[in-house]
Design a protein around this motif. Structure first.
Motif, short mmCIF file in Angstrom:
data_model
loop_
_atom_site.label_atom_id
_atom_site.label_comp_id
_atom_site.label_asym_id
_atom_site.label_seq_id
_atom_site.Cartn_x
_atom_site.Cartn_y
_atom_site.Cartn_z
N VAL A 90 0.83 -1.21 0.00
CA VAL A 90 0.00 0.00 0.00
C VAL A 90 0.87 1.26 0.00
CG1 VAL A 90 -2.02 -1.06 1.07
CG2 VAL A 90 -0.22 -0.10 2.52
N ASP A 91 2.15 1.11 -0.37
CA ASP A 91 3.03 2.28 -0.36
C ASP A 91 2.67 3.29 -1.44
OD1 ASP A 91 4.37 -0.36 -1.32
OD2 ASP A 91 5.17 1.18 -2.66
N ASN A 92 1.89 2.90 -2.45
CA ASN A 92 1.43 3.84 -3.47
C ASN A 92 0.14 4.55 -3.07
OD1 ASN A 92 3.55 3.26 -5.11
ND2 ASN A 92 2.39 2.26 -6.72
N VAL A 93 -0.38 4.21 -1.89
CA VAL A 93 -1.62 4.80 -1.40
C VAL A 93 -1.30 5.77 -0.28
CG1 VAL A 93 -3.91 4.35 -0.43
CG2 VAL A 93 -2.85 2.66 -1.95
N ASP A 94 -1.79 7.00 -0.37
CA ASP A 94 -1.60 7.98 0.69
C ASP A 94 -2.59 7.67 1.81
OD1 ASP A 94 -1.58 10.24 2.38
OD2 ASP A 94 -0.95 11.55 0.74
N LEU A 95 -2.13 6.92 2.81
CA LEU A 95 -3.01 6.46 3.87
C LEU A 95 -3.46 7.61 4.77
CD1 LEU A 95 -1.26 3.10 4.83
CD2 LEU A 95 -3.27 3.45 3.37
N THR A 96 -2.66 8.65 4.86
CA THR A 96 -3.10 9.83 5.64
C THR A 96 -4.29 10.48 4.96
OG1 THR A 96 -0.85 10.20 6.44
CG2 THR A 96 -2.38 12.04 6.59
N ALA A 97 -4.21 10.62 3.64
CA ALA A 97 -5.31 11.24 2.90
C ALA A 97 -6.56 10.38 2.93
CB ALA A 97 -4.88 11.51 1.46
N THR A 98 -6.41 9.07 2.82
CA THR A 98 -7.60 8.21 2.88
C THR A 98 -8.26 8.28 4.25
OG1 THR A 98 -6.25 6.26 3.50
CG2 THR A 98 -6.72 6.60 1.15
N HIS A 99 -7.46 8.36 5.31
CA HIS A 99 -8.02 8.49 6.66
C HIS A 99 -8.79 9.79 6.80
CE1 HIS A 99 -8.33 7.96 10.99
NE2 HIS A 99 -7.86 9.19 11.14
N GLU A 100 -8.22 10.86 6.28
CA GLU A 100 -8.88 12.17 6.36
C GLU A 100 -10.21 12.16 5.63
OE1 GLU A 100 -6.02 14.82 4.76
OE2 GLU A 100 -4.69 14.72 6.52
N LYS A 101 -10.32 11.39 4.55
CA LYS A 101 -11.55 11.35 3.76
C LYS A 101 -12.46 10.18 4.14
CE LYS A 101 -11.32 12.49 -0.63
NZ LYS A 101 -11.90 13.83 -0.72
#
Length: 326
Positions: A90-101
């Motif tokens: 999942v290193d290509n996924v911005d997990l901070t941004a997904t959490h925020e949304k």
């Protein structure tokens, strides 16, 4: 925690893995029957951030391949509830941004372990017995009786003893080689049961005749295999990488082979895919190269497909996914 229930027949789903449904058409048929609309990636390759952003508006679910899913791409997600990764990383996924949304992220741990392990063993055998060299020579009209190496009595080092590393160890047991492994959280019970000796990363690298990488890509493992690391490897050893290309500094590996410190390498993954034409590893006959095919088997693709599909639909139905990330 239960999510917000959605009527699946009102949902739109983006599917980008290039191999999704290729070996089991039911994956596409089942998804298309359950949701309102499915949009597929038609480029034949992973998508860039801009391409993902152009497709995300109006999407409720996203079964994702190796696309760049960064903050700019996610800014276009106006309805997205779930990103179901078709794979583990999942290193290509911005997990901070997904959490925020409030976007759930899932992956498919273990789905491709056997397939990756099988290719790893195949590459080790190809290096040891010079299979590729023999094929090329015979096609050129030669009949070389090339001498190879027996795995019996040799030391195979595994950096990473997770799901894939364990499957490699299981398959190598019958070759009567010595298994040496490092893992930050090693399963000691597994190691005892399968005659795997645990050691530090430095010790594994220093003693392995064949060193196989099975580490995740983390800040501390990126460019791990650099000049200093390679100098600590056993002379005339082979390096095998079916994990992540970013673990290895290509120029350092090429130099270690050219100067004779290492006997060769086998690589299924690269820092940049496909590698640039001027990548020095492409020109070395001691290096076996495959185009990131370790998980491209019917078994792995089907397992990843069903796991990603089921978790995507579970989240859209307001249920907990089986393989959440974070």
């Amino acid at each position: 925690m239960k999510g917000i229930f959605m009527d699946l027949k009102s949902c739109r789903v983006l599917v980008t893995p290039t191999s999704y449904g290729k070996t089991d058409a039911r994956l596409m048929a089942d998804l298309e029957a359950k949701v309102r609309n499915v949009v597929y990636n038609t480029t034949g390759r992973p998508l860039s951030s801009d391409e993902v952003a152009s497709l995300l508006p109006g999407m409720d679910g996203y079964i994702a391949g190796l696309d760049v899913i960064d903050r700019p791409a996610l800014a276009a997600a106006d309805r997205l509830k779930v990103i179901a990764r078709y794979g583990v990383g999942v290193d290509n996924v911005d997990l901070t941004a997904t959490h925020e949304k409030n976007i759930r992220v899932t992956n498919t741990p273990g789905a491709n372990s056997i397939s990756v392990a099988e290719l790893t063993v195949g590459l080790i055998l190809s290096l040891a017995r010079k299979i590729s060299d023999s094929i090329l020579a015979m096609r050129g009209g030669d009949w070389p009786r090339l001498s190879g190496l027996s795995l019996e009595g040799k030391t195979v080092g595994l950096l990473g003893l997770g799901s894939i590393g364990k499957q490699v160890a299981c398959r190598l047991e019958g070759f009567e080689c010595h298994l040496l492994a490092y893992d930050v959280a090693a399963d000691e019970a597994f190691a005892r049961a399968h005659n795997v000796n645990l050691a530090s990363m430095r010790e594994v690298a220093a003693h392995a005749d064949f060193l196989s990488l099975h580490l995740p890509l983390l800040p501390e493992t990126r460019a791990l295999v650099n000049t200093t690391f390679l100098q600590g490897m056993k002379s005339n050893a082979f390096l095998i990488n079916t994990a992540r290309g970013e673990l290895v500094v290509d120029t350092a590996l090429a130099e270690a082979i050219k100067n004779g410190h290492l006997a060769g390498a086998a690589l299924d993954v690269f820092d940049k895919e496909p590698p640039e034409a001027d990548n020095p590893l492409l020109k070395l006959p001691q290096v076996l190269l495959t185009p990131h095919i370790a998980a491209h088997t019917d078994g792995a693709q089907n397992a990843m497909g069903w796991m990603a599909l089921n978790d995507c639909l579970a989240v859209l139905c307001g249920e907990e996914p089986r393989n959440p990330v974070g």
